[in-house]
Scaffold this motif. Structure first.
Motif, short mmCIF file in Angstrom:
data_model
loop_
_atom_site.label_atom_id
_atom_site.label_comp_id
_atom_site.label_asym_id
_atom_site.label_seq_id
_atom_site.Cartn_x
_atom_site.Cartn_y
_atom_site.Cartn_z
N ALA A 90 0.82 -1.21 0.00
CA ALA A 90 0.00 0.00 0.00
C ALA A 90 0.85 1.25 0.00
CB ALA A 90 -0.94 0.00 1.20
N LEU B 89 0.16 3.84 -3.05
CA LEU B 89 -0.59 5.06 -2.78
C LEU B 89 -0.03 6.28 -3.53
CD1 LEU B 89 -2.89 6.47 -1.30
CD2 LEU B 89 -1.40 6.66 0.71
N ARG C 145 -2.11 8.61 -6.25
CA ARG C 145 -2.26 10.07 -6.08
C ARG C 145 -1.73 10.82 -7.29
NH1 ARG C 145 -0.83 10.24 0.40
NH2 ARG C 145 -2.99 9.93 1.09
N LYS D 58 -8.49 7.28 -6.78
CA LYS D 58 -8.68 7.00 -5.36
C LYS D 58 -8.25 5.58 -5.02
CE LYS D 58 -12.67 10.07 -4.70
NZ LYS D 58 -14.11 10.11 -4.32
N LEU E 105 -8.04 1.16 0.95
CA LEU E 105 -7.44 -0.03 1.52
C LEU E 105 -8.53 -0.96 2.04
CD1 LEU E 105 -4.21 1.28 3.27
CD2 LEU E 105 -4.71 0.84 0.86
N ALA F 107 -4.45 1.75 7.02
CA ALA F 107 -5.18 2.90 6.46
C ALA F 107 -5.00 4.14 7.34
CB ALA F 107 -6.66 2.56 6.31
N LEU G 235 -1.35 5.43 6.80
CA LEU G 235 -1.02 6.01 5.49
C LEU G 235 -1.93 7.16 5.10
CD1 LEU G 235 -0.22 2.80 3.40
CD2 LEU G 235 1.36 4.30 4.61
N CYS H 293 -4.98 7.14 3.69
CA CYS H 293 -5.41 6.89 2.32
C CYS H 293 -6.78 7.53 2.08
CB CYS H 293 -5.46 5.39 2.04
SG CYS H 293 -6.62 4.52 3.12
N ASP H 294 -7.29 7.37 0.86
CA ASP H 294 -8.56 8.01 0.50
C ASP H 294 -9.75 7.35 1.17
OD1 ASP H 294 -7.42 9.85 -1.53
OD2 ASP H 294 -6.93 7.98 -2.54
#
Length: 209
Positions: free
Chosen positions: A50, A54, A58, A63, A66, A73, A76, A78-79
């Motif tokens: 991940a 990621l 980006r 998007k 995870l 998640a 990181l 994430c979205d």
């Protein structure tokens, strides 16, 4: 080109060719989102994957959600995060003491989804703070050999049950996508076709209304 309403779900065991090359290809094809669903990895292996993927997503403006590993998640940022409903129940109990309005903030994501197999599941997912749900499996699929699809009537019941975006999963093809949309789905998920096709971008264009 119209924006996609297709979420690509990964499964490295189905991938034809080098898995990371396939991930980059999917990110460049700009689906609505990618769910990195490699739940049989160790948490350390998943964090490494991940963390590598990621920045690529980006850069492409795609998007990345995870799956299952909610601590990764959170780390990181994430979205989004997608969880099996039982795991979501555990996260709720561990982090926020039944205050779903705080869950997204605590997890550090803007979108939260759960996999639902009944209208009751969909209601519970909404109660737990989900912003979207996956409903399935809709059609017969090799990924669920021996288990008949729940069908379009099931999908309609789920979309009528909750005022959340519902994405169909299971046996979704360009040929049945209009039927899926006609039952109120916001879109659909594809997994095996995305993992095996030679040309993800071309595949996604076939789903556009």
């Amino acid at each position: 080109m119209k924006s996609s309403d297709i979420i690509c779900v990964t499964n490295r065991h189905l991938c034809e060719g080098e898995f990371r090359e396939k991930l980059v290809e999917i990110a460049k094809a700009h689906p609505l989102a990618i769910i990195l669903r490699e739940k049989d990895m160790s948490e350390e292996e998943y964090r490494e994957l991940a963390g590598w993927f990621l920045p690529i997503c980006r850069k492409e403006g795609t998007k990345l959600f995870l799956h299952n590993f909610y601590r990764v998640a959170m780390e990181l940022r994430c979205d989004g995060l997608h969880l099996p409903l039982p795991v979501l129940e555990e996260v709720m109990s561990e982090f926020i003491n039944d205050q779903p309005e705080l869950l997204l903030e605590r997890l550090g994501v803007s979108e939260l989804g759960a996999s639902c197999h009944s209208a009751h599941d969909a209601r519970r997912a909404k109660e737990l703070g989900c912003t979207y749900i996956l409903a399935g499996h809709i059609f017969d699929t090799d990924c669920k050999k021996g288990l008949p699809g729940r069908g379009l009537e099931f999908l309609r019941k789920v979309t009528e049950e909750v005022d959340l975006p519902v994405y169909a999963i299971g046996g979704i093809e360009p040929e049945n996508m209009d039927e899926v949309r006609s039952e109120g789905a916001a879109g659909a998920c594809i997994m095996s076709s995305a993992m095996t096709v030679k040309g993800v971008e071309e595949l996604l264009t076939k789903f556009i209304r």
